[in-house]
Design a protein around this motif. Structure first.
Motif, mmCIF file in Angstrom:
data_model
loop_
_atom_site.group_PDB
_atom_site.id
_atom_site.type_symbol
_atom_site.label_atom_id
_atom_site.label_comp_id
_atom_site.label_asym_id
_atom_site.label_seq_id
_atom_site.Cartn_x
_atom_site.Cartn_y
_atom_site.Cartn_z
ATOM 1 N N ASP A 136 -17.211 -3.389 -2.245
ATOM 2 C CA ASP A 136 -17.310 -4.027 -0.923
ATOM 3 C C ASP A 136 -17.124 -5.537 -1.047
ATOM 4 O O ASP A 136 -16.549 -6.170 -0.166
ATOM 5 N N ILE A 175 -10.007 1.582 -1.207
ATOM 6 C CA ILE A 175 -11.431 1.853 -1.421
ATOM 7 C C ILE A 175 -11.941 2.842 -0.372
ATOM 8 O O ILE A 175 -12.624 3.817 -0.706
ATOM 9 N N GLU A 176 -11.589 2.637 0.880
ATOM 10 C CA GLU A 176 -12.019 3.547 1.944
ATOM 11 C C GLU A 176 -11.404 4.934 1.764
ATOM 12 O O GLU A 176 -12.077 5.941 2.007
ATOM 13 N N ALA A 205 -5.893 -6.577 3.315
ATOM 14 C CA ALA A 205 -6.477 -5.284 3.687
ATOM 15 C C ALA A 205 -6.133 -4.138 2.737
ATOM 16 O O ALA A 205 -6.849 -3.135 2.703
ATOM 17 N N TYR A 221 0.854 -1.190 0.000
ATOM 18 C CA TYR A 221 0.000 0.000 0.000
ATOM 19 C C TYR A 221 0.886 1.234 0.000
ATOM 20 O O TYR A 221 1.934 1.250 0.649
ATOM 21 N N ALA A 253 -13.466 -6.047 -1.280
ATOM 22 C CA ALA A 253 -12.810 -5.782 0.002
ATOM 23 C C ALA A 253 -13.067 -6.879 1.033
ATOM 24 O O ALA A 253 -12.187 -7.191 1.835
ATOM 25 N N PRO A 282 -6.343 -3.503 -0.617
ATOM 26 C CA PRO A 282 -7.388 -2.989 -1.516
ATOM 27 C C PRO A 282 -8.528 -2.301 -0.753
ATOM 28 O O PRO A 282 -9.028 -1.262 -1.184
ATOM 29 N N ALA A 283 -8.918 -2.861 0.381
ATOM 30 C CA ALA A 283 -9.993 -2.254 1.175
ATOM 31 C C ALA A 283 -9.583 -0.867 1.655
ATOM 32 O O ALA A 283 -10.403 0.061 1.670
ATOM 33 N N ARG A 284 -8.340 -0.703 2.002
ATOM 34 C CA ARG A 284 -7.859 0.609 2.457
ATOM 35 C C ARG A 284 -7.924 1.642 1.336
ATOM 36 O O ARG A 284 -8.329 2.785 1.553
#
Length: 174
Positions: free
Chosen positions: A136, A167-168, A161, A61, A139, A163-165
């Protein structure tokens, strides 16, 4: 008892003579035929995508001037980049290799085809609005997510985590 003695002695003599007899010559036998090789294990044609091995690589990331990005693969040449364009509120999925058609993303919840366009520097790209609920599913997929591009090997990435970070980050505008 005198009558039994000659019978017993003649039986004993016969058994001694039988033991002195030569054994019949052995007949040469052909070498045994080798057993046929074991059949090859059948190739599973109905392999569930969740049972396929993960692609080589790791997630990383990084914050960028225009948003943030999660990269999967080797650090110098990622196979997949999930990037946030904060100004446009869009998530871009950039894959190595030029291809057009559809990018098929499969998660443990559902799959979806996204239009794929050839990008710069030998890459292909698909994008979604940051608010798209399918993000979602990416994620929160259980264990893995697959990215299929026509004419290229299937990319099977772990659901970490990073990709989810991204997106958020894109949704919150941080």
């Amino acid at each position: 008892m005198t009558r039994i003695f000659p019978v017993l002695s003649s039986m004993a003599l016969l058994s001694v003579l039988a033991g002195c007899a030569t054994a019949p010559p052995r007949v040469a036998t052909a070498a045994p035929t080798p057993a046929p090789p074991a059949p090859a294990a059948p190739v599973a044609t109905d392999t569930d995508w969740r049972d396929l091995p993960l692609s080589a690589g790791r997630w990383s990331y990084a914050a960028e001037a225009s948003g943030s990005a999660a990269r999967f693969g080797s650090p110098d040449k990622p196979a997949l980049v999930i990037r946030c364009d904060r100004a446009a509120r869009r998530i871009h999925m950039v894959l190595a290799g030029t291809a057009t058609g559809a990018l098929t993303i499969t998660t443990s919840y559902a799959g979806r085809d996204l239009p794929l366009v050839a990008g710069a520097a030998g890459q292909s790209e698909a994008s979604l609005a940051a608010a798209d609920p399918f993000l979602d599913r990416i994620a929160f997929s259980r264990g893995r997510v697959s990215y299929a591009v026509p004419g290229q090997p299937l990319l099977m990435v772990p659901a970490w985590a990073e990709p989810a970070r991204v997106i958020e980050d894109c949704r919150s505008g941080a």
